[in-house]
Design a protein around this motif. Sequence first.
Motif, PDB file in Angstrom:
ATOM      1  N   THR A  38     -12.481  -1.897   5.422  1.00  0.00           N
ATOM      2  CA  THR A  38     -11.991  -0.849   4.250  1.00  0.00           C
ATOM      3  C   THR A  38     -11.510   0.433   4.826  1.00  0.00           C
ATOM      4  O   THR A  38     -12.002   1.028   5.787  1.00  0.00           O
ATOM      5  CB  THR A  38     -13.250  -0.687   3.503  1.00  0.00           C
ATOM      6  OG1 THR A  38     -13.931  -1.776   3.144  1.00  0.00           O
ATOM      7  CG2 THR A  38     -13.037   0.200   2.340  1.00  0.00           C
ATOM      8  N   ARG A  97      -7.741   6.417   1.863  1.00  0.00           N
ATOM      9  CA  ARG A  97      -6.314   7.070   2.016  1.00  0.00           C
ATOM     10  C   ARG A  97      -6.638   8.641   2.286  1.00  0.00           C
ATOM     11  O   ARG A  97      -7.785   8.925   2.130  1.00  0.00           O
ATOM     12  CB  ARG A  97      -5.779   6.956   0.610  1.00  0.00           C
ATOM     13  CG  ARG A  97      -4.404   7.267   0.894  1.00  0.00           C
ATOM     14  CD  ARG A  97      -3.644   7.122  -0.395  1.00  0.00           C
ATOM     15  NE  ARG A  97      -2.128   7.698  -0.855  1.00  0.00           N
ATOM     16  CZ  ARG A  97      -1.247   7.363  -1.388  1.00  0.00           C
ATOM     17  NH1 ARG A  97      -1.301   6.378  -2.258  1.00  0.00           N
ATOM     18  NH2 ARG A  97      -0.031   7.970  -1.355  1.00  0.00           N
ATOM     19  N   SER A 143      -8.010   6.596  -2.882  1.00  0.00           N
ATOM     20  CA  SER A 143      -8.125   5.242  -2.917  1.00  0.00           C
ATOM     21  C   SER A 143      -8.739   4.657  -1.749  1.00  0.00           C
ATOM     22  O   SER A 143      -8.407   5.414  -0.601  1.00  0.00           O
ATOM     23  CB  SER A 143      -6.855   4.681  -3.529  1.00  0.00           C
ATOM     24  OG  SER A 143      -5.882   4.773  -2.658  1.00  0.00           O
ATOM     25  N   LYS A 144      -9.225   3.517  -1.960  1.00  0.00           N
ATOM     26  CA  LYS A 144      -9.431   2.746  -0.612  1.00  0.00           C
ATOM     27  C   LYS A 144      -8.985   1.504  -0.888  1.00  0.00           C
ATOM     28  O   LYS A 144      -8.749   0.868  -1.751  1.00  0.00           O
ATOM     29  CB  LYS A 144     -11.171   2.501  -0.660  1.00  0.00           C
ATOM     30  CG  LYS A 144     -11.861   3.743  -0.269  1.00  0.00           C
ATOM     31  CD  LYS A 144     -13.248   3.485  -0.387  1.00  0.00           C
ATOM     32  CE  LYS A 144     -14.084   4.779   0.001  1.00  0.00           C
ATOM     33  NZ  LYS A 144     -15.599   4.502   0.044  1.00  0.00           N
ATOM     34  N   VAL A 145      -8.624   0.809   0.332  1.00  0.00           N
ATOM     35  CA  VAL A 145      -7.794  -0.564   0.322  1.00  0.00           C
ATOM     36  C   VAL A 145      -8.813  -1.353   1.191  1.00  0.00           C
ATOM     37  O   VAL A 145      -9.284  -0.794   2.477  1.00  0.00           O
ATOM     38  CB  VAL A 145      -6.496  -0.471   0.978  1.00  0.00           C
ATOM     39  CG1 VAL A 145      -5.960  -1.812   1.129  1.00  0.00           C
ATOM     40  CG2 VAL A 145      -5.628   0.294   0.043  1.00  0.00           C
ATOM     41  N   SER A 196      -5.838  -5.220  -0.355  1.00  0.00           N
ATOM     42  CA  SER A 196      -5.893  -4.913  -1.857  1.00  0.00           C
ATOM     43  C   SER A 196      -6.571  -3.712  -1.977  1.00  0.00           C
ATOM     44  O   SER A 196      -7.464  -3.105  -1.293  1.00  0.00           O
ATOM     45  CB  SER A 196      -6.790  -6.260  -2.364  1.00  0.00           C
ATOM     46  OG  SER A 196      -6.025  -7.253  -2.218  1.00  0.00           O
ATOM     47  N   VAL A 197      -6.433  -2.994  -3.032  1.00  0.00           N
ATOM     48  CA  VAL A 197      -7.047  -1.848  -3.518  1.00  0.00           C
ATOM     49  C   VAL A 197      -8.579  -2.256  -4.064  1.00  0.00           C
ATOM     50  O   VAL A 197      -8.665  -3.031  -4.909  1.00  0.00           O
ATOM     51  CB  VAL A 197      -6.339  -1.204  -4.803  1.00  0.00           C
ATOM     52  CG1 VAL A 197      -7.040   0.033  -5.271  1.00  0.00           C
ATOM     53  CG2 VAL A 197      -4.836  -0.563  -4.321  1.00  0.00           C
ATOM     54  N   VAL A 256     -10.497   3.186  -6.508  1.00  0.00           N
ATOM     55  CA  VAL A 256      -9.570   4.581  -6.728  1.00  0.00           C
ATOM     56  C   VAL A 256     -10.463   5.724  -7.595  1.00  0.00           C
ATOM     57  O   VAL A 256     -11.575   5.354  -8.228  1.00  0.00           O
ATOM     58  CB  VAL A 256      -8.586   4.235  -7.743  1.00  0.00           C
ATOM     59  CG1 VAL A 256      -7.579   3.288  -7.256  1.00  0.00           C
ATOM     60  CG2 VAL A 256      -9.078   3.568  -9.127  1.00  0.00           C
ATOM     61  N   ASN A 278      -5.411  -0.472 -10.991  1.00  0.00           N
ATOM     62  CA  ASN A 278      -5.027  -0.811  -9.824  1.00  0.00           C
ATOM     63  C   ASN A 278      -6.028  -1.348  -8.753  1.00  0.00           C
ATOM     64  O   ASN A 278      -5.632  -2.168  -8.010  1.00  0.00           O
ATOM     65  CB  ASN A 278      -4.140   0.610  -8.869  1.00  0.00           C
ATOM     66  CG  ASN A 278      -3.137   0.899  -9.621  1.00  0.00           C
ATOM     67  OD1 ASN A 278      -2.497   0.360 -10.139  1.00  0.00           O
ATOM     68  ND2 ASN A 278      -2.898   2.347  -9.391  1.00  0.00           N
ATOM     69  N   VAL A 279      -7.312  -1.290  -9.149  1.00  0.00           N
ATOM     70  CA  VAL A 279      -8.397  -2.123  -8.226  1.00  0.00           C
ATOM     71  C   VAL A 279      -7.970  -3.351  -8.512  1.00  0.00           C
ATOM     72  O   VAL A 279      -7.908  -4.003  -9.624  1.00  0.00           O
ATOM     73  CB  VAL A 279      -9.649  -1.580  -8.919  1.00  0.00           C
ATOM     74  CG1 VAL A 279     -10.794  -2.480  -8.209  1.00  0.00           C
ATOM     75  CG2 VAL A 279      -9.864  -0.160  -8.917  1.00  0.00           C
ATOM     76  N   VAL A 313      -1.588  -4.804  -2.081  1.00  0.00           N
ATOM     77  CA  VAL A 313      -0.575  -3.704  -1.666  1.00  0.00           C
ATOM     78  C   VAL A 313       0.065  -4.075  -0.444  1.00  0.00           C
ATOM     79  O   VAL A 313       1.185  -3.446  -0.290  1.00  0.00           O
ATOM     80  CB  VAL A 313      -1.090  -2.365  -2.035  1.00  0.00           C
ATOM     81  CG1 VAL A 313      -1.639  -1.969  -3.343  1.00  0.00           C
ATOM     82  CG2 VAL A 313      -2.456  -2.065  -1.066  1.00  0.00           C
ATOM     83  N   TRP A 321      -4.634   6.203   6.694  1.00  0.00           N
ATOM     84  CA  TRP A 321      -5.913   5.831   6.316  1.00  0.00           C
ATOM     85  C   TRP A 321      -6.844   6.198   7.421  1.00  0.00           C
ATOM     86  O   TRP A 321      -6.619   6.171   8.593  1.00  0.00           O
ATOM     87  CB  TRP A 321      -5.738   4.596   6.042  1.00  0.00           C
ATOM     88  CG  TRP A 321      -4.593   4.240   5.036  1.00  0.00           C
ATOM     89  CD1 TRP A 321      -3.247   3.950   5.229  1.00  0.00           C
ATOM     90  CD2 TRP A 321      -4.713   3.710   3.443  1.00  0.00           C
ATOM     91  NE1 TRP A 321      -2.516   3.660   4.276  1.00  0.00           N
ATOM     92  CE2 TRP A 321      -3.511   3.470   3.100  1.00  0.00           C
ATOM     93  CE3 TRP A 321      -5.931   3.878   2.740  1.00  0.00           C
ATOM     94  CZ2 TRP A 321      -3.208   3.129   1.848  1.00  0.00           C
ATOM     95  CZ3 TRP A 321      -5.722   3.472   1.555  1.00  0.00           C
ATOM     96  CH2 TRP A 321      -4.394   3.237   0.858  1.00  0.00           C
TER      97      TRP A 321
END
Length: 174
Positions: free
Chosen positions: A79, A82, A87-89, A101-102, A105, A113-114, A118, A171
Amino acid sequence: MPAKRAAQGRFIAPPLPILRFAHCPRLANDAVAQGHLYCPSQPRLGVESMKMKLSQFVIATISTILLAGAAQAGDASGTWLRENGESKVKIAPCGEALCGSVVWVKDPKHQDNVGKRVFYDMAPSGDDKWKGKAFNPEDGKTYTGTMTLSGNRLTTAGCVLGGLICRSVSWSRQ
């Protein structure tokens, strides 16, 4: 000696200098005149010896190319937050590549967007580097994407026009 112009308008080249090589002191003027490309005091390589040298060179070259192409990328799975904290991906393997993937947020307005993917098909392209596709949920467009890992820092970039114009984001691993 510079070239001279003959009466008919043609150039006459100056005579070539006699070449002598330090490793071959016996190379005589007549050997140069006869076009010898080897030192007369040294034995010539036979056809079989040349084939052996060529095959060794080919094997070494192919091995180098294969090893360079198979460079192992570091582990970018996990994980990532940003740099702006918005946000976290989550990046995980998907087949032979990586996808992201997100997962969170900060702004409630962007909760849709979750769960959106991406990063797609990020395949290793060198040490700690991947190439694939990047989706930008802000503009809804997909770009040529790259990821570069440096310790606990990941830099992603989306590019257009064959990499002429890129936008990158940093990130940090969570």
